[in-house]
Design an enzyme around this catalytic site. Structure first.
Site, PDB file in Angstrom:
ATOM      1  N   ARG A 266     -18.272  12.224  -5.132  1.00  0.00           N
ATOM      2  CA  ARG A 266     -17.997  13.526  -5.739  1.00  0.00           C
ATOM      3  C   ARG A 266     -16.631  13.497  -6.409  1.00  0.00           C
ATOM      4  NH1 ARG A 266     -19.186  18.170  -1.322  1.00  0.00           N
ATOM      5  NH2 ARG A 266     -17.286  18.991  -2.248  1.00  0.00           N
TER       6      ARG A 266
ATOM      7  N   ARG B 113      -7.845  20.736  -0.540  1.00  0.00           N
ATOM      8  CA  ARG B 113      -8.972  21.475   0.051  1.00  0.00           C
ATOM      9  C   ARG B 113      -8.714  21.747   1.528  1.00  0.00           C
ATOM     10  NH1 ARG B 113     -13.253  17.329  -1.494  1.00  0.00           N
ATOM     11  NH2 ARG B 113     -14.789  18.510  -0.330  1.00  0.00           N
TER      12      ARG B 113
ATOM     13  N   ARG C  82     -16.226  31.621   2.980  1.00  0.00           N
ATOM     14  CA  ARG C  82     -15.068  30.741   3.072  1.00  0.00           C
ATOM     15  C   ARG C  82     -13.775  31.547   3.107  1.00  0.00           C
ATOM     16  NH1 ARG C  82     -17.232  25.792   0.668  1.00  0.00           N
ATOM     17  NH2 ARG C  82     -15.733  24.090   0.728  1.00  0.00           N
TER      18      ARG C  82
ATOM     19  N   LYS D 160     -21.094  19.816   7.822  1.00  0.00           N
ATOM     20  CA  LYS D 160     -21.921  21.026   7.714  1.00  0.00           C
ATOM     21  C   LYS D 160     -23.218  20.744   6.947  1.00  0.00           C
ATOM     22  CE  LYS D 160     -18.926  23.716   5.542  1.00  0.00           C
ATOM     23  NZ  LYS D 160     -17.811  22.801   5.345  1.00  0.00           N
TER      24      LYS D 160
ATOM     25  N   ARG E  94     -17.519   9.264   1.703  1.00  0.00           N
ATOM     26  CA  ARG E  94     -18.742  10.027   1.424  1.00  0.00           C
ATOM     27  C   ARG E  94     -19.323   9.705   0.043  1.00  0.00           C
ATOM     28  NH1 ARG E  94     -18.701  16.373   2.414  1.00  0.00           N
ATOM     29  NH2 ARG E  94     -17.188  16.476   0.734  1.00  0.00           N
TER      30      ARG E  94
HETATM   31  P1  AMP Z   1     -18.354  22.174  -0.791  1.00  0.00           P
HETATM   32  O1  AMP Z   1     -19.492  21.432  -1.403  1.00  0.00           O
HETATM   33  O2  AMP Z   1     -18.783  23.225   0.193  1.00  0.00           O
HETATM   34  O3  AMP Z   1     -17.294  21.255  -0.251  1.00  0.00           O
HETATM   35  O4  AMP Z   1     -17.665  22.989  -1.977  1.00  0.00           O
HETATM   36  C1  AMP Z   1     -17.088  22.324  -3.094  1.00  0.00           C
HETATM   37  C2  AMP Z   1     -16.166  23.263  -3.821  1.00  0.00           C
HETATM   38  O5  AMP Z   1     -16.905  24.394  -4.327  1.00  0.00           O
HETATM   39  C3  AMP Z   1     -15.053  23.879  -2.968  1.00  0.00           C
HETATM   40  O6  AMP Z   1     -13.930  23.020  -2.832  1.00  0.00           O
HETATM   41  C4  AMP Z   1     -14.725  25.134  -3.792  1.00  0.00           C
HETATM   42  O7  AMP Z   1     -13.980  24.789  -4.953  1.00  0.00           O
HETATM   43  C5  AMP Z   1     -16.112  25.565  -4.269  1.00  0.00           C
HETATM   44  N1  AMP Z   1     -16.728  26.493  -3.306  1.00  0.00           N
HETATM   45  C6  AMP Z   1     -17.809  26.236  -2.524  1.00  0.00           C
HETATM   46  N2  AMP Z   1     -18.089  27.286  -1.754  1.00  0.00           N
HETATM   47  C7  AMP Z   1     -17.169  28.233  -2.029  1.00  0.00           C
HETATM   48  C8  AMP Z   1     -16.918  29.539  -1.539  1.00  0.00           C
HETATM   49  N3  AMP Z   1     -17.678  30.094  -0.586  1.00  0.00           N
HETATM   50  N4  AMP Z   1     -15.868  30.224  -2.066  1.00  0.00           N
HETATM   51  C9  AMP Z   1     -15.100  29.688  -3.034  1.00  0.00           C
HETATM   52  N5  AMP Z   1     -15.257  28.454  -3.527  1.00  0.00           N
HETATM   53  C10 AMP Z   1     -16.297  27.714  -3.038  1.00  0.00           C
END
Ligand code: AMP
Length: 207
Positions: free
Chosen positions: A152, A163, A88, A13, A122
């Site tokens: 990360r 996740r 999400r 994404k 990654r």
């Molecule tokens: P991402 O970078 O999108 O993979 O997000 C990393 C982490 O941030 C996720 O595993 C969640 O812990 C948190 N996070 C990101 N976006 C959301 C969301 N829309 N709702 C809840 N937690 C989020």
């Protein structure tokens, strides 16, 4: 043009969002990036995010929705944006529908095994947050800004499984929720091939 990108963690994404934003000159809004910035700055939200994100859990809906609401009010969002990682949950999707009308929803569909391999490989730029695959990109600094690349904290196998499970439970219902307006693209292709399909869809939509 207001766009939502749906897909599992590691589906690409972020990369597709960067490509759309560069071409259509709109901001990339990633809730994951917003939370990681808060962690770096040591804010109250960042302290909570550190605990939840590192073990692969989601942040609470109320906090996430409030952050996005504020972000969408900023002037750079007036011509649209790409939402990456938000919504999400169904609660977030319903809250978003009260804030604005979305023009396009793109779902990047990638098999679980590909996701696990991608996340394992990654790397992320500590400065501009661009993602790299260490199998393809062998350098240790970003080609865009020269920032240092690192893994990360939540890109480890235990957190990835967690996740993915949460994604299946909380985020997959969104695919049904947005089905009528959703464009699905197979994300196991190269970056260029995936983006070509996304671009054709956006051009046809005249977004
Ligand atoms: P991402 O970078 O999108 O993979 O997000 C990393 C982490 O941030 C996720 O595993 C969640 O812990 C948190 N996070 C990101 N976006 C959301 C969301 N829309 N709702 C809840 N937690 C989020």
């Amino acid at each position: 043009m207001k766009i939502i990108l749906l897909g599992a963690p590691g589906s690409g994404k972020g990369t597709v969002a960067d490509q759309i934003c560069a071409e259509f000159n709109i901001p990339h809004i990633s809730t994951g990036v917003i939370f990681r910035d808060n962690i770096e700055k040591g804010t109250e939200i960042g302290k909570l995010a550190k605990q939840l994100i590192d073990n692969g859990s989601l942040m609470p809906d109320n906090i996430t929705i409030a952050l996005v609401k504020d972000r969408l009010l900023q002037t750079d969002c007036k011509n649209g944006y790409v939402l990456d990682g938000f919504p999400r949950t169904l609660e977030q999707a319903k809250a978003l529908s009260k804030l604005t009308q979305i023009d396009a929803v793109i779902y990047i569909n990638v098999p679980k095994q590909d996701i696990l391999n991608r996340i394992e490989n990654r790397m992320i730029c500590t400065k501009c947050k661009k993602n790299f695959d260490k199998i393809i990109y062998k350098k240790s600094v970003c080609d865009q800004c020269g920032g240092k690349l690192e893994k990360r904290a939540d890109d480890n196998l235990v957190a990835i499984e967690q996740r993915y499970d949460i994604y299946t439970k909380e985020s997959q219902p969104l695919i049904k929720y947005y089905q009528k307006q959703m464009f699905e693209v197979a994300g196991s292709k190269t970056r260029e091939e995936t983006y070509k399909l996304v671009r054709e869809f956006l051009k046809k939509r005249k977004c």
